[in-house]
Design an enzyme around this catalytic site. Sequence first.
Site, PDB file in Angstrom:
ATOM      1  N   GLU A  32       0.513  -1.273  -0.110  1.00 53.11           N
ATOM      2  CA  GLU A  32       0.239  -0.338  -0.111  1.00 53.11           C
ATOM      3  C   GLU A  32       0.858   1.398   0.091  1.00 53.11           C
ATOM      4  OE1 GLU A  32      -2.841   0.007  -0.856  1.00 53.11           O
ATOM      5  OE2 GLU A  32      -3.400  -0.897   0.502  1.00 53.11           O
ATOM      6  N   HIS A  33       0.124   2.241  -0.696  1.00 53.02           N
ATOM      7  CA  HIS A  33       1.384   3.640  -0.806  1.00 53.02           C
ATOM      8  C   HIS A  33       2.389   2.917  -1.352  1.00 53.02           C
ATOM      9  CE1 HIS A  33      -2.243   6.200   0.562  1.00 53.02           C
ATOM     10  NE2 HIS A  33      -2.378   5.460   1.255  1.00 53.02           N
ATOM     11  N   THR A  34       2.345   2.582  -2.207  1.00 51.63           N
ATOM     12  CA  THR A  34       4.152   1.819  -2.504  1.00 51.63           C
ATOM     13  C   THR A  34       4.287   2.173  -4.254  1.00 51.63           C
ATOM     14  OG1 THR A  34       3.212  -0.558  -3.130  1.00 51.63           O
ATOM     15  CG2 THR A  34       4.694   0.089  -1.286  1.00 51.63           C
ATOM     16  N   ASP A  35       2.881   2.023  -5.142  1.00 47.46           N
ATOM     17  CA  ASP A  35       2.510   2.267  -6.251  1.00 47.46           C
ATOM     18  C   ASP A  35       3.389   3.421  -6.842  1.00 47.46           C
ATOM     19  OD1 ASP A  35       0.950   3.868  -5.806  1.00 47.46           O
ATOM     20  OD2 ASP A  35      -0.487   3.487  -7.166  1.00 47.46           O
ATOM     21  N   SER A 125     -12.807   2.924  -1.040  1.00 48.32           N
ATOM     22  CA  SER A 125     -11.256   2.482  -1.569  1.00 48.32           C
ATOM     23  C   SER A 125     -11.052   1.261  -2.222  1.00 48.32           C
ATOM     24  CB  SER A 125     -10.595   1.891  -0.651  1.00 48.32           C
ATOM     25  OG  SER A 125      -9.722   3.444  -0.054  1.00 48.32           O
ATOM     26  N   SER A 129     -13.895   4.555  -8.765  1.00 46.07           N
ATOM     27  CA  SER A 129     -13.382   5.410 -10.077  1.00 46.07           C
ATOM     28  C   SER A 129     -11.747   5.062 -11.654  1.00 46.07           C
ATOM     29  CB  SER A 129     -12.819   6.370  -9.580  1.00 46.07           C
ATOM     30  OG  SER A 129     -11.331   6.877  -8.889  1.00 46.07           O
ATOM     31  N   ASP A 173      -4.426   1.437  -9.473  1.00 47.93           N
ATOM     32  CA  ASP A 173      -5.748   0.497  -9.321  1.00 47.93           C
ATOM     33  C   ASP A 173      -6.124   0.263 -11.096  1.00 47.93           C
ATOM     34  OD1 ASP A 173      -5.985   0.916  -7.087  1.00 47.93           O
ATOM     35  OD2 ASP A 173      -7.231   3.057  -6.957  1.00 47.93           O
TER      36      ASP A 173
HETATM   37  C1  GLA Z   1      -4.704   4.500  -3.833  1.00 50.42           C
HETATM   38  C2  GLA Z   1      -3.992   4.890  -5.251  1.00 50.42           C
HETATM   39  C3  GLA Z   1      -3.413   3.768  -6.365  1.00 50.42           C
HETATM   40  C4  GLA Z   1      -2.487   3.578  -4.865  1.00 50.42           C
HETATM   41  C5  GLA Z   1      -3.245   3.231  -3.251  1.00 50.42           C
HETATM   42  C6  GLA Z   1      -2.650   2.649  -2.322  1.00 50.42           C
HETATM   43  O1  GLA Z   1      -6.038   3.231  -4.702  1.00 50.42           O
HETATM   44  O2  GLA Z   1      -5.014   4.901  -6.733  1.00 50.42           O
HETATM   45  O3  GLA Z   1      -2.807   4.352  -6.700  1.00 50.42           O
HETATM   46  O4  GLA Z   1      -1.767   4.646  -4.262  1.00 50.42           O
HETATM   47  O5  GLA Z   1      -4.474   4.522  -3.392  1.00 50.42           O
HETATM   48  O6  GLA Z   1      -2.022   1.890  -2.332  1.00 50.42           O
END
Ligand code: GLA
Length: 386
Positions: A32-35, A125, A129, A173
């Site tokens: 998570e929050h690595t992309d 989440s 979108s 995503d």
């Molecule tokens: C959202 C963003 C993704 C990713 C996540 C956290 O879904 O769209 O790109 O950064 O948060 O992992």
Amino acid sequence: MLQTMHDKFETLFGVKAEVSAFAPGRINLIGEHTDYNGGYVFPAAIELGTYGLATKRDDKLIQLYSNNFEEVGMITFTLDELEFKAAHDWANYPKGVVKYLSEQFSDIDHGFNILVEGNIPNGASLSSSASIELLTGWLIKQLFTLDLERLALIKIGQRVENKFIGVNSGIMDQFIIGMGKAEQAILLDTATLEFDYVPAKFGDYVISIMNTNKRRSLTESKYNERRAQCESALASLQQALDIASLGELSLEQFEQHQDLIEDEVKRRRARHAVSENERTKKAHRALAENNFNQFGKLLNESHTSLKEDYEVTGIELDTLAETAQQVDGVLGARMTGAGFAGCAIALVHKDSVKQLENEVSKQYIDRIGYAPSFYHVGISDGVKSL
Ligand code: GLA
């Protein structure tokens, strides 16, 4: 649902739909929050998603209607009016896709009608979108027989988020919604976009999705702030290290050099990005070895890091994940997606699902004052024609 949608389409537009498609939502198992930090992510597409029907028109009008936003009504604009407009609400996502596709493909020389309906709970989440972005692109690809690869469509979806909507999101995503396969998760290296399909099989365990049912607020600005903090931490580390992203660092290397980051908050943000990336690689290995205990433990550690170092959880997500972690038969639980609100996931024994729901509901209602929701859905294909 599809038959009712076909009837509605004819009522709205006076013609039968020519093409139809489905785009899933997603969960992220871990990473998570690595992309946007050049790290690994490990998402899977889910059977909740968005359905769409479309036809070409003879004129240049584009008409969009969502059964989920009936109060917004029909959104109408022309092929020459493809600017973001706050009043166009949900329709800005498909509009952004139309804008970038039509800049790239002169084949899009007519307008069209689109009707959509989704069963991804809003603001949960689960990527509603990105689902509608990819769905729109796929419908247009079919209508105009565009020579459009999945990866190109994925990148257009991300561009819509970044440049049209203004959220500096990574590619996770759109990637999983574009490339997903039934019963498979994807381990994606966001630095190179190399990826592997990995069977999302957990033996006697299943994934429960738990929704906080909290309305998200200010998520976008907090998300962009996290990304900026990571970029600033990276710049500090680059004074001594020849790296292009935080994803290139092991935790050990990070710890050796972390003092280069003066700001304590930014240091913690970067530590999460680095430690989460290591956990994601370990989780991939654990799953390959059917070591579900280890996989669950990594989910728990991921949640703690998102809570303490990255600070994107909040009392609702903490209550869901931390209560779930204590339930007999649960191997691990964590928030999924951007955070702040939305959903958490738990890896739970199939015979303990009811107990998980009961115990988590009770604690959650006691502390938060309203009920969470639970979903059990399969792992789906990516965007496809119906
Ligand atoms: C959202 C963003 C993704 C990713 C996540 C956290 O879904 O769209 O790109 O950064 O948060 O992992």
